[in-house]
Design an enzyme around this catalytic site. Structure first.
Site, PDB file in Angstrom:
ATOM      1  N   SER A  16       3.924   2.134   4.489  1.00 19.14           N
ATOM      2  CA  SER A  16       2.830   3.110   4.514  1.00 19.14           C
ATOM      3  C   SER A  16       1.528   2.414   4.144  1.00 19.14           C
ATOM      4  O   SER A  16       1.442   1.764   3.113  1.00 19.14           O
ATOM      5  CB  SER A  16       3.088   4.262   3.547  1.00 19.14           C
ATOM      6  OG  SER A  16       1.952   5.126   3.547  1.00 19.14           O
ATOM      7  N   THR A  63      -2.380  -5.737   5.064  1.00 18.47           N
ATOM      8  CA  THR A  63      -3.199  -5.463   6.253  1.00 18.47           C
ATOM      9  C   THR A  63      -4.579  -6.095   6.116  1.00 18.47           C
ATOM     10  O   THR A  63      -5.101  -6.680   7.063  1.00 18.47           O
ATOM     11  CB  THR A  63      -3.269  -3.949   6.492  1.00 18.47           C
ATOM     12  OG1 THR A  63      -1.927  -3.453   6.558  1.00 18.47           O
ATOM     13  CG2 THR A  63      -3.985  -3.631   7.796  1.00 18.47           C
ATOM     14  N   VAL A  94       0.636  -2.740  -1.703  1.00 15.47           N
ATOM     15  CA  VAL A  94       1.057  -3.961  -1.009  1.00 15.47           C
ATOM     16  C   VAL A  94       0.731  -3.859   0.486  1.00 15.47           C
ATOM     17  O   VAL A  94       0.248  -4.818   1.091  1.00 15.47           O
ATOM     18  CB  VAL A  94       2.557  -4.257  -1.241  1.00 15.47           C
ATOM     19  CG1 VAL A  94       2.996  -5.491  -0.462  1.00 15.47           C
ATOM     20  CG2 VAL A  94       2.840  -4.455  -2.725  1.00 15.47           C
ATOM     21  N   CYS A  95       0.943  -2.695   1.071  1.00 16.57           N
ATOM     22  CA  CYS A  95       0.648  -2.511   2.503  1.00 16.57           C
ATOM     23  C   CYS A  95      -0.841  -2.678   2.773  1.00 16.57           C
ATOM     24  O   CYS A  95      -1.250  -3.303   3.757  1.00 16.57           O
ATOM     25  CB  CYS A  95       1.117  -1.137   2.967  1.00 16.57           C
ATOM     26  SG  CYS A  95       2.885  -0.855   2.746  1.00 16.57           S
ATOM     27  N   ASP A  96      -1.654  -2.129   1.886  1.00 16.60           N
ATOM     28  CA  ASP A  96      -3.106  -2.255   1.967  1.00 16.60           C
ATOM     29  C   ASP A  96      -3.489  -3.738   1.913  1.00 16.60           C
ATOM     30  O   ASP A  96      -4.226  -4.238   2.770  1.00 16.60           O
ATOM     31  CB  ASP A  96      -3.720  -1.468   0.799  1.00 16.60           C
ATOM     32  CG  ASP A  96      -5.243  -1.584   0.731  1.00 16.60           C
ATOM     33  OD1 ASP A  96      -5.901  -0.576   1.011  1.00 16.60           O
ATOM     34  OD2 ASP A  96      -5.747  -2.661   0.356  1.00 16.60           O
TER      35      ASP A  96
END
EC number: 1.11.1.24
Length: 172
Positions: free
Chosen positions: A59, A69, A64-66
């Site tokens: 998500s 990306t 971590v995803c932020d």
């Protein structure tokens, strides 16, 4: 019936089941239909002739995803026009667009697997327990042959950014 692989990944130490095959280097990457927005879709053919780094995140609205990306957005500017970086998540296209605007991310293409998790199933990264895609990196050459795969063992950890970028550079 999709293949299930139990205990191949964890979330904060708790076992997860991934749905789909374990893709390997040297295999042809499965095609996909992912949403750019509610009406438009994208497939591998849309990026024909380019080296593709596919960054899969559970998500976009998590730390971590932020960070993952944003890191690949920075790398994109150094890799040139022959490379496209795709970030795939099960987030709705609205959430992806809002996040990109807020984060100033403009070099990575965000694609949504929200409709039927078909990407997650065909790339072997669908988390059965959450119906989200497991954190992973796939690097495909210009002919969509897989040249690098990292499916993380622990959902909350970062991928090996340097190894992924090196895999892309080796194809240029």
């Amino acid at each position: 019936m999709s293949q299930e692989r139990a205990n191949v990944a964890t979330f904060k130490g708790n076992p997860l089941t991934l749905v789909g095959p374990e893709l390997k280097v040297g295999e042809q990457a499965p095609d996909f239909q992912l949403n750019k927005n509610l009406l438009e879709t994208a497939s591998l053919q849309d990026y024909a002739g380019k080296v593709k780094l596919i960054s899969v995140v559970p998500s976009i609205d998590t730390g971590v995803c932020d960070a993952q990306t944003r890191r690949f957005n920075e790398e994109a500017s150094k890799l040139g026009e022959g490379v496209v970086i795709l970030t795939v998540s099960a987030d709705l296209p609205f959430a992806q667009a809002r996040w990109c605007g807020a984060a100033g991310v403009d070099r990575v293409v965000l694609l949504s697997d929200y409709k039927d998790n078909s990407f997650g199933k065909s790339y072997g990264v669908l988390i059965k327990e959450f119906q989200l895609d497991m954190r992973a990196i796939f690097v495909l050459d210009a002919d969509n042959k897989i040249s690098y795969v990292e499916v993380l063992k622990e959902m909350t950890e970062h991928p090996d950014y340097d190894a992924a970028v090196a895999a892309v550079r080796s194809l240029l």
